[in-house]
Design a protein around this motif. Structure first.
Motif, mmCIF file in Angstrom:
data_model
loop_
_atom_site.group_PDB
_atom_site.id
_atom_site.type_symbol
_atom_site.label_atom_id
_atom_site.label_comp_id
_atom_site.label_asym_id
_atom_site.label_seq_id
_atom_site.Cartn_x
_atom_site.Cartn_y
_atom_site.Cartn_z
ATOM 1 N N PRO A 27 0.814 -1.220 0.000
ATOM 2 C CA PRO A 27 0.000 0.000 0.000
ATOM 3 C C PRO A 27 0.846 1.268 0.000
ATOM 4 C CG PRO A 27 -0.907 -1.594 1.543
ATOM 5 C CD PRO A 27 0.419 -2.144 1.083
ATOM 6 N N GLU A 28 2.017 1.199 0.622
ATOM 7 C CA GLU A 28 2.859 2.386 0.736
ATOM 8 C C GLU A 28 3.553 2.731 -0.574
ATOM 9 O OE1 GLU A 28 1.767 0.769 4.445
ATOM 10 O OE2 GLU A 28 2.961 -0.240 2.871
ATOM 11 N N VAL A 79 0.952 4.070 -3.374
ATOM 12 C CA VAL A 79 -0.022 5.093 -3.006
ATOM 13 C C VAL A 79 -0.094 6.234 -4.022
ATOM 14 C CG1 VAL A 79 1.585 6.428 -1.557
ATOM 15 C CG2 VAL A 79 -0.877 6.483 -1.083
ATOM 16 N N GLN A 123 -4.612 2.607 -4.976
ATOM 17 C CA GLN A 123 -4.700 1.836 -3.735
ATOM 18 C C GLN A 123 -4.532 0.340 -4.013
ATOM 19 O OE1 GLN A 123 -7.956 3.668 -4.488
ATOM 20 N NE2 GLN A 123 -6.679 5.459 -4.081
#
Length: 207
Positions: free
Chosen positions: A21-22, A25, A29
């Motif tokens: 997710p990081e 981003v 998503q």
């Protein structure tokens, strides 16, 4: 854009990284079950948990039912729930990048059907340049398995889905109006590759 690749010169190669997710981003998503979600609720008489708002479903055009159209220059769009049957896994060590596409006015979600993690795929993205075209030097690639989906933000340059090892079926959700360039814009790296339909970079899929 990046300069053309001289004839006979090896293509620049991008190595995929595991998606998180990081690190995804800026493009959208990652859609997956959260490790911890304090907002999860018990549903279905206590037999299931509901995890909400895992992705941002965005429509930048008016809905078909919106009588007060805020932008009459754009054709109203509705959500299209479709299935992409990606039935040709890439068996070669490298996959050549010849084009990217974007959806200017809609997010686009891909969710593998099955979710057992055995069907693997690669996501490729790039930044938009000052000339409103993808910047070849910013290509990124992400390794995913079928336990996670992805949701692109509107206007993000990306490659069509690349599946490896085995076929994967994806459920997709995109807002579409039927106007081709509003729904999906393609950019072919003809200038960068120095030839019509040529490749401008390669993604390393296998050792």
């Amino acid at each position: 854009m990046s300069p053309a690749v001289p004839p006979g010169k090896a293509l620049p190669v991008v190595l995929p990284v595991p998606i998180t997710p990081e690190n995804f981003v800026r493009w959208g998503q990652v859609v997956r079950l959260p490790d911890v979600d304090p907002n999860a609720v018990q549903v279905n008489q206590g037999t299931a948990q509901k995890f909400s708002h895992l992705a941002e479903f965005v429509n930048l055009r008016p809905a078909l039912t919106d009588t007060a159209n805020p932008n009459p220059s754009l054709t109203p769009a509705t959500a299209n729930i479709a299935i992409f049957k990606c039935h040709q896994p890439v068996a070669t060590a490298q996959f050549e990048i010849k084009l990217l596409e974007r959806h200017p006015y809609s997010s686009q979600m891909f969710m593998p059907m099955g979710g057992d993690g055995n069907g693997r795929y690669v996501v490729v993205t790039a930044e938009n340049g000052e000339d409103d075209k993808p910047v070849l030097s910013t290509l990124q690639a992400f390794r995913c398995d079928s336990s996670v989906g992805i949701n692109y933000k509107p206007n993000v340059w990306h490659h069509p889905m690349i599946v490896v090892e085995k076929p994967v079926q994806f459920m997709t959700i995109t807002h579409e109006s039927g106007v081709a360039l509003e729904d999906c814009e393609e950019y072919w790296f003809t200038q960068e590759s120095g030839e019509q339909g040529g490749a401008a970079a390669a993604i390393q899929l296998h050792a």
